[in-house]
Design a protein around this motif. Structure first.
Motif, PDB file in Angstrom:
ATOM      1  N   UNK A   1       6.758  -4.529   6.695  1.00 53.65           N
ATOM      2  CA  UNK A   1       7.645  -3.366   6.763  1.00 53.65           C
ATOM      3  C   UNK A   1       6.803  -2.125   6.529  1.00 53.65           C
ATOM      4  N   UNK A   2       6.996  -1.111   7.373  1.00 51.40           N
ATOM      5  CA  UNK A   2       6.320   0.177   7.228  1.00 51.40           C
ATOM      6  C   UNK A   2       7.363   1.268   7.026  1.00 51.40           C
TER       7      UNK A   2
ATOM      8  N   UNK B   1       3.633   7.555   2.941  1.00 49.95           N
ATOM      9  CA  UNK B   1       3.622   6.343   3.750  1.00 49.95           C
ATOM     10  C   UNK B   1       3.495   5.144   2.821  1.00 49.95           C
ATOM     11  N   UNK B   2       4.230   4.093   3.123  1.00 48.68           N
ATOM     12  CA  UNK B   2       4.184   2.870   2.320  1.00 48.68           C
ATOM     13  C   UNK B   2       4.306   1.668   3.249  1.00 48.68           C
TER      14      UNK B   2
ATOM     15  N   UNK C   1       0.852  -1.187   0.000  1.00 46.64           N
ATOM     16  CA  UNK C   1       0.000   0.000   0.000  1.00 46.64           C
ATOM     17  C   UNK C   1       0.890   1.240   0.000  1.00 46.64           C
ATOM     18  N   UNK C   2       0.316   2.351  -0.452  1.00 48.18           N
ATOM     19  CA  UNK C   2       1.006   3.644  -0.410  1.00 48.18           C
ATOM     20  C   UNK C   2      -0.032   4.742  -0.279  1.00 48.18           C
ATOM     21  N   UNK C   3       0.320   5.788   0.433  1.00 49.25           N
ATOM     22  CA  UNK C   3      -0.559   6.948   0.552  1.00 49.25           C
ATOM     23  C   UNK C   3       0.308   8.193   0.668  1.00 49.25           C
ATOM     24  N   UNK C   4      -0.121   9.263   0.025  1.00 47.74           N
ATOM     25  CA  UNK C   4       0.594  10.540   0.071  1.00 47.74           C
ATOM     26  C   UNK C   4      -0.324  11.586   0.693  1.00 47.74           C
ATOM     27  N   UNK C   5       0.223  12.391   1.591  1.00 45.62           N
ATOM     28  CA  UNK C   5      -0.532  13.451   2.256  1.00 45.62           C
ATOM     29  C   UNK C   5       0.092  14.799   1.917  1.00 45.62           C
ATOM     30  N   UNK C   6      -0.746  15.828   1.806  1.00 46.38           N
ATOM     31  CA  UNK C   6      -0.324  17.222   1.766  1.00 46.38           C
ATOM     32  C   UNK C   6      -1.014  17.901   2.936  1.00 46.38           C
TER      33      UNK C   6
END
Length: 96
Positions: free
Chosen positions: A71-72, A53-54, A33-38
């Motif tokens: 793994x985080x 975050x991955x 999984x992956x997520x990007x925040x602003x």
């Protein structure tokens, strides 16, 4: 993708871009999984930073049928708030 607005505090809004959990085609039982925040201020145009975050998670069936290894990873890139940071961890779970 669809933007999701999420309140982090009274003064901060996080806009995130989700990349849904996927199964790896090369390794049986591997998911990622992956997520990007602003991060933006609620009342001004200030941009506080961005975060990525991955995670990787493997159902370790060849080792034990109830074992999961993972793994985080998280990387925050500061603009106007706090400082850059990096976090990572390995984990294992065993269901009894």
């Amino acid at each position: 993708g669809k933007k999701i607005h999420r309140r982090r505090s009274a003064f901060l809004t996080a806009r995130n871009r989700r990349f849904p959990a996927r199964r790896s085609h090369g390794v049986k039982g591997l998911n990622y999984t992956a997520i990007a925040y602003d991060y933006y201020a609620d009342s001004t145009s200030a941009h506080y930073g961005s975060e990525l975050d991955a995670a990787l998670e493997w159902a370790a069936l060849p080792i034990h049928k109830n074992l999961t290894l993972g793994w985080r990873f998280g990387q925050y890139y500061a603009d106007e708030l706090f400082t850059d940071s990096l976090r990572t961890s390995l984990y294992a779970t065993l269901k009894l």
